[in-house]
Design an enzyme around this catalytic site. Structure first.
Site, mmCIF file in Angstrom:
data_model
loop_
_atom_site.group_PDB
_atom_site.id
_atom_site.type_symbol
_atom_site.label_atom_id
_atom_site.label_comp_id
_atom_site.label_asym_id
_atom_site.label_seq_id
_atom_site.Cartn_x
_atom_site.Cartn_y
_atom_site.Cartn_z
ATOM 1 N N ASP A 63 0.856 -1.177 0.000
ATOM 2 C CA ASP A 63 0.000 0.000 0.000
ATOM 3 C C ASP A 63 0.897 1.233 0.000
ATOM 4 O OD1 ASP A 63 -1.752 2.048 0.407
ATOM 5 O OD2 ASP A 63 -2.596 1.292 2.284
ATOM 6 N N ASN A 90 5.421 5.462 -10.852
ATOM 7 C CA ASN A 90 4.314 5.560 -11.793
ATOM 8 C C ASN A 90 2.944 5.511 -11.116
ATOM 9 O OD1 ASN A 90 2.796 5.026 -14.480
ATOM 10 N ND2 ASN A 90 2.384 3.183 -13.260
ATOM 11 N N TYR A 154 -5.213 16.722 -8.271
ATOM 12 C CA TYR A 154 -4.348 16.034 -9.231
ATOM 13 C C TYR A 154 -3.313 16.994 -9.807
ATOM 14 C CZ TYR A 154 -3.098 12.798 -13.008
ATOM 15 O OH TYR A 154 -2.422 11.957 -13.857
ATOM 16 N N LYS A 158 0.775 16.657 -9.242
ATOM 17 C CA LYS A 158 1.630 16.388 -10.398
ATOM 18 C C LYS A 158 2.617 17.522 -10.643
ATOM 19 C CE LYS A 158 0.177 12.291 -11.432
ATOM 20 N NZ LYS A 158 1.089 11.124 -11.287
#
Length: 252
Positions: A63, A90, A154, A158
């Site tokens: 996890d 990734n 997000y 990123k």
């Protein structure tokens, strides 16, 4: 000649999508791949498919939203092989294109936990071993969402991955350790299937879509894997602290 011959490579999120394709490509290029994801059944499948092609792979079910899970993945790799040559961060999750006001604390913390905290924890753990080796290579998968072209959580995570990538590269430039980042554009994976996108915030999709050339084709997972391979192999040995958008021109 195989471009990753003899390398030990950890690829997170390797049970599907970009991670799976990258893991298989790395194995074909001679690396022993450590597959990391939560679902053991998918990892077993990918491992079997790599071995069926004559490649080498092991897997760790972990996890990555927890510090323990991240350290488990790196610790397993070093205990088994004595080193870690390549780390590909990734693993990531989407935020349903939620706006800033539409993002509650639970969603924010969930996205930050996987998309940013896990990248930091894995880099920190791997770098301790890479420092001892005097060599290593990290490829962090960010996104064109880093330009603000996704949901608030997000996009924030990123963008932070790019900053972390550059920070690591600055620290280790000239010391045998490189760190670069890829920025995938839309790719047909589980994160953005038509079914998944039905749950995206339609207003934010429309707003961000104004800044993208959606008439262009999506890229494929192999396009992303090829870019990751480039950063992971010696063909890019003079490159560190850089990011590369693989989006067929969506953000031009």
């Amino acid at each position: 000649m195989a471009r990753l011959d003899g390398k030990i490579a950890v690829v997170t999120g390797s049970g599907s999508g970009i991670g799976e394709t990258t893991a298989k490509l790395f194995a074909r290029e001679g690396a022993t791949v450590v597959l990391v994801a939560r679902r053991e059944e998918t990892l077993r499948r990918v491992k079997s498919e790599i071995e069926a092609e004559g490649g080498n792979a092991v897997y760790v079910s972990a996890d990555l939203s927890t510090l323990d899970g991240c350290e488990k993945a790196i610790g397993y790799t070093v205990d088994k092989f004595g080193r870690i040559d390549i780390l590909v961060n990734n693993a990531g999750i989407a935020d349903l294109h939620k706006s800033t006001v539409g993002t509650d604390d639970e969603l924010w913390n969930k996205v930050v936990g996987i998309n940013l905290n896990a990248v930091f924890y894995l880099c920190r753990s791997a770098l301790k071993h890479m420092e001892k080796q005097g060599s290593g290579n990290i490829v962090n998968v960010s996104s064109i969402g880093a330009f603000g072209l996704a949901g608030a959580a997000y996009s924030s995570t990123k963008a932070a991955v790019i900053a972390l990538t550059k920070n690591i590269a600055i620290q280790y430039a000239g010391r045998g350790i490189r760190c670069n980042s890829t920025l995938p554009g839309p790719v047909p994976t589980a994160l953005n299937t038509p079914e998944a996108m039905q749950h995206f915030d339609p207003e934010m999709r429309e707003i961000t879509g104004r800044h993208l050339d959606t008439s262009l084709p999506e890229s494929e997972t192999i396009d992303q894997a090829n870019a990751i391979l480039f950063f992971a192999c010696d063909e890019s040995k003079a490159i560190t602290g850089q990011y590369l958008a693989i989006d067929n021109g969506w953000t031009l």
